[in-house]
Design an enzyme around this catalytic site. Structure first.
Site, PDB file in Angstrom:
ATOM      1  N   ASP A 193      81.313 111.466  43.089  1.00 15.72           N
ATOM      2  CA  ASP A 193      82.172 112.240  43.775  1.00 15.72           C
ATOM      3  C   ASP A 193      81.725 113.692  43.899  1.00 15.72           C
ATOM      4  O   ASP A 193      81.639 114.447  42.996  1.00 15.72           O
ATOM      5  CB  ASP A 193      83.420 112.004  43.128  1.00 15.72           C
ATOM      6  CG  ASP A 193      84.197 110.589  43.187  1.00 15.72           C
ATOM      7  OD1 ASP A 193      83.589 109.739  43.729  1.00 15.72           O
ATOM      8  OD2 ASP A 193      85.413 110.696  42.566  1.00 15.72           O
ATOM      9  N   HIS A 209      82.495 118.640  41.658  1.00 12.48           N
ATOM     10  CA  HIS A 209      83.780 117.777  41.712  1.00 12.48           C
ATOM     11  C   HIS A 209      84.616 118.396  40.737  1.00 12.48           C
ATOM     12  O   HIS A 209      84.423 119.296  40.054  1.00 12.48           O
ATOM     13  CB  HIS A 209      83.193 116.168  41.233  1.00 12.48           C
ATOM     14  CG  HIS A 209      84.308 115.207  41.360  1.00 12.48           C
ATOM     15  ND1 HIS A 209      85.044 115.249  42.829  1.00 12.48           N
ATOM     16  CD2 HIS A 209      85.030 114.365  40.836  1.00 12.48           C
ATOM     17  CE1 HIS A 209      86.188 114.214  42.533  1.00 12.48           C
ATOM     18  NE2 HIS A 209      85.862 113.864  41.280  1.00 12.48           N
ATOM     19  N   HIS A 218      82.912 104.970  48.998  1.00 15.70           N
ATOM     20  CA  HIS A 218      84.345 105.494  48.283  1.00 15.70           C
ATOM     21  C   HIS A 218      85.157 106.168  49.478  1.00 15.70           C
ATOM     22  O   HIS A 218      85.597 107.437  49.340  1.00 15.70           O
ATOM     23  CB  HIS A 218      83.452 106.999  47.685  1.00 15.70           C
ATOM     24  CG  HIS A 218      84.488 107.566  46.448  1.00 15.70           C
ATOM     25  ND1 HIS A 218      85.464 108.454  46.710  1.00 15.70           N
ATOM     26  CD2 HIS A 218      84.520 107.239  45.258  1.00 15.70           C
ATOM     27  CE1 HIS A 218      86.019 108.773  45.562  1.00 15.70           C
ATOM     28  NE2 HIS A 218      85.813 108.014  44.970  1.00 15.70           N
ATOM     29  N   HIS A 260      81.004 109.926  36.543  1.00 15.32           N
ATOM     30  CA  HIS A 260      82.210 110.991  35.805  1.00 15.32           C
ATOM     31  C   HIS A 260      83.349 110.037  35.363  1.00 15.32           C
ATOM     32  O   HIS A 260      83.428 109.015  35.476  1.00 15.32           O
ATOM     33  CB  HIS A 260      82.421 112.069  36.786  1.00 15.32           C
ATOM     34  CG  HIS A 260      83.458 111.445  37.972  1.00 15.32           C
ATOM     35  ND1 HIS A 260      82.870 110.393  38.968  1.00 15.32           N
ATOM     36  CD2 HIS A 260      84.614 111.692  38.590  1.00 15.32           C
ATOM     37  CE1 HIS A 260      83.803 110.196  39.935  1.00 15.32           C
ATOM     38  NE2 HIS A 260      84.796 111.084  39.598  1.00 15.32           N
ATOM     39  N   HIS A 277      86.565 109.721  35.740  1.00 13.67           N
ATOM     40  CA  HIS A 277      87.596 109.494  36.332  1.00 13.67           C
ATOM     41  C   HIS A 277      87.858 108.058  36.193  1.00 13.67           C
ATOM     42  O   HIS A 277      86.919 107.174  36.480  1.00 13.67           O
ATOM     43  CB  HIS A 277      87.603 110.069  37.867  1.00 13.67           C
ATOM     44  CG  HIS A 277      88.132 111.477  38.097  1.00 13.67           C
ATOM     45  ND1 HIS A 277      87.611 112.085  39.317  1.00 13.67           N
ATOM     46  CD2 HIS A 277      88.895 112.033  37.311  1.00 13.67           C
ATOM     47  CE1 HIS A 277      88.379 113.380  39.103  1.00 13.67           C
ATOM     48  NE2 HIS A 277      88.771 113.381  37.821  1.00 13.67           N
ATOM     49  N   ASP A 294      88.804 105.626  38.105  1.00  9.06           N
ATOM     50  CA  ASP A 294      88.350 104.603  39.370  1.00  9.06           C
ATOM     51  C   ASP A 294      86.625 104.524  39.304  1.00  9.06           C
ATOM     52  O   ASP A 294      86.179 103.674  40.008  1.00  9.06           O
ATOM     53  CB  ASP A 294      88.922 105.122  40.631  1.00  9.06           C
ATOM     54  CG  ASP A 294      88.218 106.528  40.979  1.00  9.06           C
ATOM     55  OD1 ASP A 294      88.368 107.342  40.053  1.00  9.06           O
ATOM     56  OD2 ASP A 294      88.182 106.566  42.077  1.00  9.06           O
ATOM     57  N   HIS A 295      86.067 105.122  38.193  1.00 12.93           N
ATOM     58  CA  HIS A 295      84.610 104.959  38.206  1.00 12.93           C
ATOM     59  C   HIS A 295      84.082 104.429  36.776  1.00 12.93           C
ATOM     60  O   HIS A 295      82.870 104.209  36.658  1.00 12.93           O
ATOM     61  CB  HIS A 295      83.934 106.373  38.342  1.00 12.93           C
ATOM     62  CG  HIS A 295      84.267 107.030  39.747  1.00 12.93           C
ATOM     63  ND1 HIS A 295      83.049 107.059  40.619  1.00 12.93           N
ATOM     64  CD2 HIS A 295      85.150 107.301  40.482  1.00 12.93           C
ATOM     65  CE1 HIS A 295      83.485 107.421  41.823  1.00 12.93           C
ATOM     66  NE2 HIS A 295      84.566 107.805  41.493  1.00 12.93           N
TER      67      HIS A 295
HETATM   68 ZN   LIG Z   1      86.356 108.595  43.031  1.00 14.32          ZN
HETATM   69 ZN   LIG Z   2      86.425 111.666  40.967  1.00  9.47          ZN
END
Ligand SMILES: [Zn+2]
Ligand SMILES: [Zn+2]
Length: 304
Positions: free
Chosen positions: A209, A139, A267, A62, A64, A66-67
């Site tokens: 997530d 998520h 995570h 996804h 976000h 941090d990914h």
């Molecule tokens: Zn995350």
């Molecule tokens: Zn996320």
């Protein structure tokens, strides 16, 4: 074929001194499959010796930061190392714009063909000996969970059975051993006539997530290894629900219901210096749980 999982980043949102942002690699034979690319993941990618010029596929769960932010640096490094093998990236709609816009803004080109594949639920990769499926997770933004499923392998080859049928050793044996049928003296000989029962392949799941739900129990059914969002412990159960993540215990409950053989928690929220407590909570619900650490390698054998 050897299959190992290498954890390149096991933190959520904020990295810690020992944990980098989300990224997990599956090394299967000569191929590297990377799931998520959090900022800075390329350091562990290099440390793990995964190689810049191998057959590689990158899956983003996804959008976000941090990914996915680490994807840019990884592509750039691969180019600086003169990668020439095409690279496949898979992910939700915005991944295409993300890569294209940033390459323009940051003025970088690539030394290799890059194919960005916008995916939907279902089979997203079909190779001769495995598939990868995607499934919508639960998520705060559109997120995909992924599953790698190897095809069944032909059973054990019995040379005496082939000899009995008069088939000469060599190319024909080879074909039968690899599950193909052959024509010999005007008759079709099926692989099954000279081999034992088919042997199962491996199934590896990666949640991204997500909350846990019944559809994911089904999706991850009978995984040999499942890597699952375990952002929080039971002390922050409410936060897990609010932020659309899972607790370690919730992950383990899902893994039990899905008959998963081994569960790996990952995570982790930066608030947990020591994630042993999360592994302990998960162990109450599933007999085979480990907490991932950066650069830890887990080999996944064929199921018995
Ligand atoms: Zn995350
Ligand atoms: Zn996320």
């Amino acid at each position: 074929m050897q299959l190992k999982v290498v954890f390149l980043g096991t933190a959520s949102a904020i990295p810690t001194s020992t944990r980098g942002l989300s990224s997990t690699a599956i090394v299967r034979g000569n191929e590297v499959l990377i799931f998520d690319a959090g900022e800075g993941m390329q350091r562990n990618f290099i440390e793990a010796g995964l190689g810049s010029n191998k057959k590689t596929k990158i899956f983003i769960t996804h959008m976000h930061s941090d990914h996915c932010i680490g994807l840019l640096g990884l592509l750039q490094t691969m180019s600086l190392q003169n990668r020439d093998v095409p690279l496949q990236v898979y992910g939700p709609e915005l991944i295409g714009d993300f890569v294209e816009s940033n390459m323009k803004l940051l003025h970088f080109g690539l030394t290799f063909p890059l194919n960005v594949n916008i995916i939907k639920e279902g089979i997203v990769v079909e190779e001769s000996d495995y598939i990868i499926r995607a499934k919508l997770a639960e998520h705060s933004v559109k997120t995909y969970s992924y599953c790698l499923e190897e095809h069944e392998r032909p059973g054990t080859f019995y040379p005496e059975k082939a000899q009995k049928l008069g088939i000469p050793k060599g190319g024909l044996w080879h074909k039968l051993q690899h599950g193909e049928q052959i024509e010999f003296k005007g008759r079709i000989v099926r692989s099954e006539e000279v081999t034992g029962p088919k042997r199962k392949g491996r199934k590896i799941g990666i949640s991204g997530d997500t909350r846990v739900n019944d559809e994911l129990v089904e999706f991850f059914k009978d995984c040999d290894l499942l890597i699952f969002d375990s952002t929080y412990g039971e002390d922050h159960k409410d936060k897990a629900a609010e932020n659309m993540h899972s607790t370690a215990k919730e992950a383990a409950t899902l893994a039990s219901r899905a008959n998963v053989k081994k569960l790996v928690l990952t995570h982790f929220s930066a608030r947990y210096d020591d994630v042993k407590v999360l592994a302990k909570e998960a162990s109450e619900m599933h007999p085979n749980v480990v907490a991932a650490e950066d650069l830890v390698v887990i080999e996944v054998p064929y199921p018995q």
